[in-house]
Design an enzyme around this catalytic site. Structure first.
Site, PDB file in Angstrom:
ATOM      1  N   SER A  22      19.661 -32.770   6.590  1.00  0.00           N
ATOM      2  CA  SER A  22      19.120 -32.286   7.861  1.00  0.00           C
ATOM      3  C   SER A  22      20.163 -32.361   8.980  1.00  0.00           C
ATOM      4  CB  SER A  22      17.888 -33.100   8.263  1.00  0.00           C
ATOM      5  OG  SER A  22      17.435 -32.707   9.542  1.00  0.00           O
ATOM      6  N   LYS A  72       4.347 -29.618   6.891  1.00  0.00           N
ATOM      7  CA  LYS A  72       3.928 -28.840   8.060  1.00  0.00           C
ATOM      8  C   LYS A  72       2.423 -28.569   8.094  1.00  0.00           C
ATOM      9  CE  LYS A  72       8.419 -26.731   8.882  1.00  0.00           C
ATOM     10  NZ  LYS A  72       9.184 -25.498   9.110  1.00  0.00           N
ATOM     11  N   ASP A  84      -1.899 -22.994  20.151  1.00  0.00           N
ATOM     12  CA  ASP A  84      -2.572 -21.854  19.522  1.00  0.00           C
ATOM     13  C   ASP A  84      -2.007 -21.528  18.144  1.00  0.00           C
ATOM     14  OD1 ASP A  84      -4.299 -21.559  21.620  1.00  0.00           O
ATOM     15  OD2 ASP A  84      -3.206 -19.910  22.570  1.00  0.00           O
ATOM     16  N   ASP A 108       8.383 -23.041  15.151  1.00  0.00           N
ATOM     17  CA  ASP A 108       9.079 -22.221  14.155  1.00  0.00           C
ATOM     18  C   ASP A 108       9.071 -20.745  14.534  1.00  0.00           C
ATOM     19  OD1 ASP A 108      10.010 -24.099  12.333  1.00  0.00           O
ATOM     20  OD2 ASP A 108       8.157 -24.104  11.169  1.00  0.00           O
ATOM     21  N   GLY A 135       4.414 -20.604   3.138  1.00  0.00           N
ATOM     22  CA  GLY A 135       4.297 -22.002   3.535  1.00  0.00           C
ATOM     23  C   GLY A 135       4.189 -22.166   5.038  1.00  0.00           C
ATOM     24  N   GLY A 136       4.465 -23.380   5.510  1.00  0.00           N
ATOM     25  CA  GLY A 136       4.312 -23.689   6.926  1.00  0.00           C
ATOM     26  C   GLY A 136       5.179 -22.847   7.834  1.00  0.00           C
ATOM     27  N   ILE A 228      15.978 -18.013   6.488  1.00  0.00           N
ATOM     28  CA  ILE A 228      15.951 -19.187   7.364  1.00  0.00           C
ATOM     29  C   ILE A 228      16.600 -20.412   6.730  1.00  0.00           C
ATOM     30  CG2 ILE A 228      13.873 -18.307   8.498  1.00  0.00           C
ATOM     31  CD1 ILE A 228      12.329 -20.645   7.197  1.00  0.00           C
TER      32      ILE A 228
END
Length: 290
Positions: A22, A72, A84, A108, A135-136, A228
């Site tokens: 990370s 997530k 939201d 994101d 996914g998230g 990404i």
């Protein structure tokens, strides 16, 4: 996490698994130093995120968390209140931990949208957008694009048909965008409709299966690929798209912009142009050395 962190120092961190690669600590700690902010950003590698773990963070004085794979969707369920994007798409990448409540946010989508506007805004106008994965990250990106007013059609291609359909239903219900789940086989027959491909799965990430998700002959010079994955920047999917002449949006850009929004949520300080420039340079240098 048995003792409280130094209470004169505001402490934040990232939670997920794995986290050995990370770059979030580099981003946040560098800005804290640049801005002379008395804060630190730590790494909390864990395969389980639950109510008890959140309470541990709270007891230890952790004020905010970046949330990454695989937590997530779990993070949203652990929050008392949510923005939201999190509420509608049921996924969060940011948690603010208060004395009595936990707040969920999803940066994101905002990070991805900023990246697209900066590098390839025309790709939102000339054809359809397809998101690979469900996914998230895909959830946040799908919602932000849907409410941007910049697109009319969205395709979601995932090996998990159930979550792909769920994302499309949520997008269609909460925006004016027509969202459609699509299988990989059908997508290959409709490639001429596509102007922007957004890849959100772990394929190609260091330590994961290399992929690519799509064959080389899917791409052409009229397309833009936004993978990404940022470690490495040149995934097999990126290399395939480059060979076909497609435009590339670096995955590190989403990391940059979603982190800038997290920084603002954590510190209540808005990042400026210099913060963005310095962070982009640091990310570039760090990725060159990997």
């Amino acid at each position: 996490m048995k003792t409280k962190t130094n209470q004169s120092v505001k402490t934040f961190g990232i939670v997920g698994f794995p986290l050995s690669h990370s770059l979030s600590p580099l981003i946040h700690n560098s800005i804290y130093k640049d801005r002379n902010i008395n804060a630190s950003y730590l790494v909390f590698e864990t395969q389980n995120l639950n109510v008890e773990k959140i309470q541990e963070f709270r007891n230890s004085g952790i004020l905010g968390l970046s949330v990454t794979i695989p937590h997530k969707e779990t993070a949203f369920t652990l929050a008392d209140k949510a923005d939201d994007t999190s509420r509608i798409m049921k996924a969060s990448n940011t948690l603010l931990i208060g004395p009595d409540s936990t707040y969920a946010y999803n940066t994101d989508g905002e990070g991805a949208y900023h990246s697209i506007l900066e590098f390839s805004p025309e790709s939102l106008k000339t054809g359809k957008v397809v998101i690979l994965g469900s996914g998230g990250s895909a959830r946040g990106i799908a919602f932000s694009l849907a409410v941007s007013g910049k697109i009319q059609n969205l395709l979601v291609c995932s090996r998990n048909e159930i979550t792909a359909k769920e994302i499309c239903l949520l997008v269609t219900k909460n925006s004016n965008v027509k969202a459609e789940p699509i299988s990989q086989d059908v997508l290959l027959t409709r490639k001429e409709e596509i102007s922007l491909v957004i890849h959100t799965t772990p394929l190609g990430m260091k330590g994961q299966s290399p992929g690519p998700y799509l064959p080389e002959d899917f791409f052409n010079s009229n397309m833009t690929l936004f993978d990404i994955v940022y470690n490495p920047l040149e995934t097999p999917l990126v290399k395939a798209a480059q060979k076909a002449g497609a435009k590339i949006i670096p995955g590190s850009e989403m990391l940059l912009y979603q982190a800038m929004k997290q920084f603002e949520l954590f510190t209540e300080i808005s990042p400026n142009a210099e913060d963005i420039i310095k962070t982009r340079e640091r990310l570039s240098k760090a990725l060159e050395n990997r």
